[in-house]
Design a protein around this motif. Structure first.
Motif, PDB file in Angstrom:
ATOM      1  N   ASN A  42      -7.970   4.859   1.684  1.00  0.00           N
ATOM      2  CA  ASN A  42      -7.292   5.222  -0.094  1.00  0.00           C
ATOM      3  C   ASN A  42      -5.836   4.987  -0.752  1.00  0.00           C
ATOM      4  O   ASN A  42      -5.360   6.109  -0.087  1.00  0.00           O
ATOM      5  N   GLY A  43      -6.561   4.750  -1.650  1.00  0.00           N
ATOM      6  CA  GLY A  43      -5.128   5.504  -2.593  1.00  0.00           C
ATOM      7  C   GLY A  43      -4.131   3.742  -3.674  1.00  0.00           C
ATOM      8  O   GLY A  43      -5.464   2.732  -3.861  1.00  0.00           O
ATOM      9  N   ILE A  44      -3.095   3.249  -3.839  1.00  0.00           N
ATOM     10  CA  ILE A  44      -2.768   2.347  -4.771  1.00  0.00           C
ATOM     11  C   ILE A  44      -2.342   1.350  -3.946  1.00  0.00           C
ATOM     12  O   ILE A  44      -1.779   1.043  -3.202  1.00  0.00           O
ATOM     13  N   TYR A  45      -2.680  -0.103  -4.489  1.00  0.00           N
ATOM     14  CA  TYR A  45      -2.629  -0.846  -4.222  1.00  0.00           C
ATOM     15  C   TYR A  45      -1.902  -2.329  -5.152  1.00  0.00           C
ATOM     16  O   TYR A  45      -1.849  -1.579  -5.960  1.00  0.00           O
ATOM     17  N   SER A  46      -0.876  -2.914  -5.009  1.00  0.00           N
ATOM     18  CA  SER A  46      -0.100  -3.319  -5.911  1.00  0.00           C
ATOM     19  C   SER A  46       0.454  -5.114  -5.228  1.00  0.00           C
ATOM     20  O   SER A  46       0.810  -4.831  -4.291  1.00  0.00           O
ATOM     21  N   ILE A  47       0.438  -5.556  -5.769  1.00  0.00           N
ATOM     22  CA  ILE A  47       1.997  -6.595  -5.589  1.00  0.00           C
ATOM     23  C   ILE A  47       2.566  -6.888  -6.444  1.00  0.00           C
ATOM     24  O   ILE A  47       3.625  -6.638  -6.898  1.00  0.00           O
ATOM     25  N   GLY A  48       3.404  -6.942  -4.682  1.00  0.00           N
ATOM     26  CA  GLY A  48       5.153  -7.020  -4.911  1.00  0.00           C
ATOM     27  C   GLY A  48       5.831  -8.635  -3.938  1.00  0.00           C
ATOM     28  O   GLY A  48       5.450  -9.557  -3.751  1.00  0.00           O
ATOM     29  N   GLU A  49       7.177  -8.208  -4.318  1.00  0.00           N
ATOM     30  CA  GLU A  49       7.864  -9.569  -3.958  1.00  0.00           C
ATOM     31  C   GLU A  49       9.673  -8.774  -3.678  1.00  0.00           C
ATOM     32  O   GLU A  49       9.683  -8.094  -3.674  1.00  0.00           O
TER      33      GLU A  49
ATOM     34  N   PHE B 295       1.122  -0.443  -0.178  1.00  0.00           N
ATOM     35  CA  PHE B 295       0.120  -0.107   0.052  1.00  0.00           C
ATOM     36  C   PHE B 295       0.987   1.548   0.010  1.00  0.00           C
ATOM     37  O   PHE B 295       1.875   1.209   0.760  1.00  0.00           O
ATOM     38  N   GLY B 296       0.422   2.146  -1.200  1.00  0.00           N
ATOM     39  CA  GLY B 296       1.434   2.786  -1.263  1.00  0.00           C
ATOM     40  C   GLY B 296       3.047   2.826  -1.350  1.00  0.00           C
ATOM     41  O   GLY B 296       3.678   3.470  -1.328  1.00  0.00           O
ATOM     42  N   GLY B 297       3.221   1.521  -2.505  1.00  0.00           N
ATOM     43  CA  GLY B 297       5.233   1.241  -2.231  1.00  0.00           C
ATOM     44  C   GLY B 297       5.802   0.644  -0.357  1.00  0.00           C
ATOM     45  O   GLY B 297       6.033   0.377  -0.637  1.00  0.00           O
ATOM     46  N   ARG B 298       4.431   0.591   0.214  1.00  0.00           N
ATOM     47  CA  ARG B 298       5.018  -0.156   1.817  1.00  0.00           C
ATOM     48  C   ARG B 298       4.499  -1.602   1.868  1.00  0.00           C
ATOM     49  O   ARG B 298       3.554  -1.605   1.321  1.00  0.00           O
ATOM     50  N   TRP B 299       5.363  -2.522   1.721  1.00  0.00           N
ATOM     51  CA  TRP B 299       4.614  -3.455   2.785  1.00  0.00           C
ATOM     52  C   TRP B 299       3.345  -3.851   2.786  1.00  0.00           C
ATOM     53  O   TRP B 299       3.648  -3.428   4.565  1.00  0.00           O
ATOM     54  N   ALA B 300       2.743  -4.311   3.227  1.00  0.00           N
ATOM     55  CA  ALA B 300       0.998  -4.719   3.899  1.00  0.00           C
ATOM     56  C   ALA B 300       0.732  -5.831   4.303  1.00  0.00           C
ATOM     57  O   ALA B 300       0.412  -5.486   5.225  1.00  0.00           O
TER      58      ALA B 300
ATOM     59  N   GLY C 225      13.649  -4.369   2.238  1.00  0.00           N
ATOM     60  CA  GLY C 225      12.396  -5.245   1.469  1.00  0.00           C
ATOM     61  C   GLY C 225      11.039  -5.081   2.510  1.00  0.00           C
ATOM     62  O   GLY C 225      10.126  -3.755   2.846  1.00  0.00           O
ATOM     63  N   SER C 226      10.194  -6.130   3.165  1.00  0.00           N
ATOM     64  CA  SER C 226       9.106  -6.201   3.189  1.00  0.00           C
ATOM     65  C   SER C 226       9.315  -6.186   4.612  1.00  0.00           C
ATOM     66  O   SER C 226       8.393  -5.261   5.526  1.00  0.00           O
ATOM     67  N   GLY C 227      10.333  -5.275   5.766  1.00  0.00           N
ATOM     68  CA  GLY C 227      10.954  -5.128   7.356  1.00  0.00           C
ATOM     69  C   GLY C 227      10.366  -6.880   7.981  1.00  0.00           C
ATOM     70  O   GLY C 227       9.891  -8.134   7.755  1.00  0.00           O
ATOM     71  N   PRO C 228      11.913  -6.477   8.906  1.00  0.00           N
ATOM     72  CA  PRO C 228      11.300  -7.765   9.591  1.00  0.00           C
ATOM     73  C   PRO C 228      10.072  -8.147  10.457  1.00  0.00           C
ATOM     74  O   PRO C 228       9.062  -7.381  10.812  1.00  0.00           O
TER      75      PRO C 228
END
Length: 296
Positions: free
Chosen positions: A191-198, A173-178, A229-232
């Motif tokens: 509200n905003g941009i959701y995307s799939i990341g690896e 969400f917003g470029g940060r791992w959710a 990346g996704s964070g600890p």
């Protein structure tokens, strides 16, 4: 309504406003033709549209999910036409909004409803409106707008991966791992941009150092965990002191593991552990030997 003066003295007016629906503006279709969209947003009473109109002759139906929207409220203001699609006329319906030959971007709906765009699904609760729109190519990015409020819990967003989903994928969400992509829906963050990341990179343990609490003289050992990346994942922490499990503190802002050394006997000790990031990549802390000279 709250009003205040320069001395910060305030007056509060609380009450309820009720607006009648003049019969002359409640319509089954929009007057005129050649409409184009200027703006669309959500208000507590429904979906508000600002349109331009090319011709005042004829009528133009408004469709949601292929069915007409009834009891449209509209008012012409100069070269624009303000239109309200009332909440009671939209309740439980979803799909594309079409005004004559134009189609508004995305899928729209009023809860309870389920919106779908590509592999994305948004479950909208009763009392809320929502729009779901794919962004760019590939179908892995979606723009979500939900509001203005929800009376029965939040909206749930999910993504169905094609084939065998990689175990290191997640929703951003917003470029940060959710959330890790595990097939289960997630509560909408905003509200905003959701995307799939690896994220295929494991976190890294930093070096061991010691700190002393001012005025207390108590010591603690500190280790930083770095992850871009996704964070600890603090729930994955497993730390051992001299072969025995311990339960260190986790400082999320500094991304530090902090081990209280109060009561630990002076001498040689060994610290080891492991942790994972939120995508499931794990990292092992090789045994670190240190000598504790004594607590002060």
């Amino acid at each position: 309504i709250v009003a205040s003066n320069q001395q910060d003295l305030r007056a509060v007016l609380a009450g309820e406003l009720r607006f009648a629906k003049p019969s002359e503006v409640a319509r089954l279709a929009l007057p005129g033709s050649g409409y184009a969209l200027k703006q669309a947003h959500m208000v507590p009473a429904g979906i508000w549209l600002t349109l331009s109109r090319r011709d005042e002759k004829g009528v133009t139906p408004v469709l949601l999910g292929g069915k007409p929207v009834e009891e449209l409220l509209c008012e012409a203001r100069g070269g624009s036409v303000e239109v309200l699609l009332p909440e009671e006329a939209l309740r439980g319906r979803n799909g594309a909004i079409k005004i004559g030959t134009i189609e508004l971007p995305g899928q729209w709906g009023t809860g309870p409803a389920t919106l779908k765009a590509g592999e994305w699904t948004l479950d909208v609760p009763a009392g809320a409106f929502a729009r779901l729109e794919l962004e760019g190519r590939g179908g892995t990015t979606v723009n979500v707008t939900c509001g203005p409020y929800s009376t029965r819990g939040g909206s749930l967003l999910s993504y169905r991966a094609k084939g065998n989903a990689a175990s290191r994928e997640g929703i951003l969400f917003g470029g940060r791992w959710a959330k890790k992509l595990d097939g289960r829906p997630m509560n909408l963050i905003g509200n905003g941009i959701y995307s799939i990341g690896e994220d295929h990179t494991a976190p890294r343990w930093g070096g061991l150092y010691f700190a002393t609490f001012p005025h207390l003289g108590e010591r603690e050992a500190r280790l930083t965990i770095e992850d871009s990346g996704s964070g600890p994942d603090p729930y994955s922490l497993h730390v051992m002191l001299d072969g025995h499990p311990i339960f260190p503190d986790w400082h999320s802002a500094a991304r530090q593991v902090r081990v209280d050394l109060t009561g630990i006997a002076p001498g040689r000790h060994v610290l080891s552990g492991r942790c994972s990031d939120r995508a499931g990549n794990s990292a092992v802390l090789a045994p670190v030997v240190f000598v504790l000279e004594g607590n002060r």
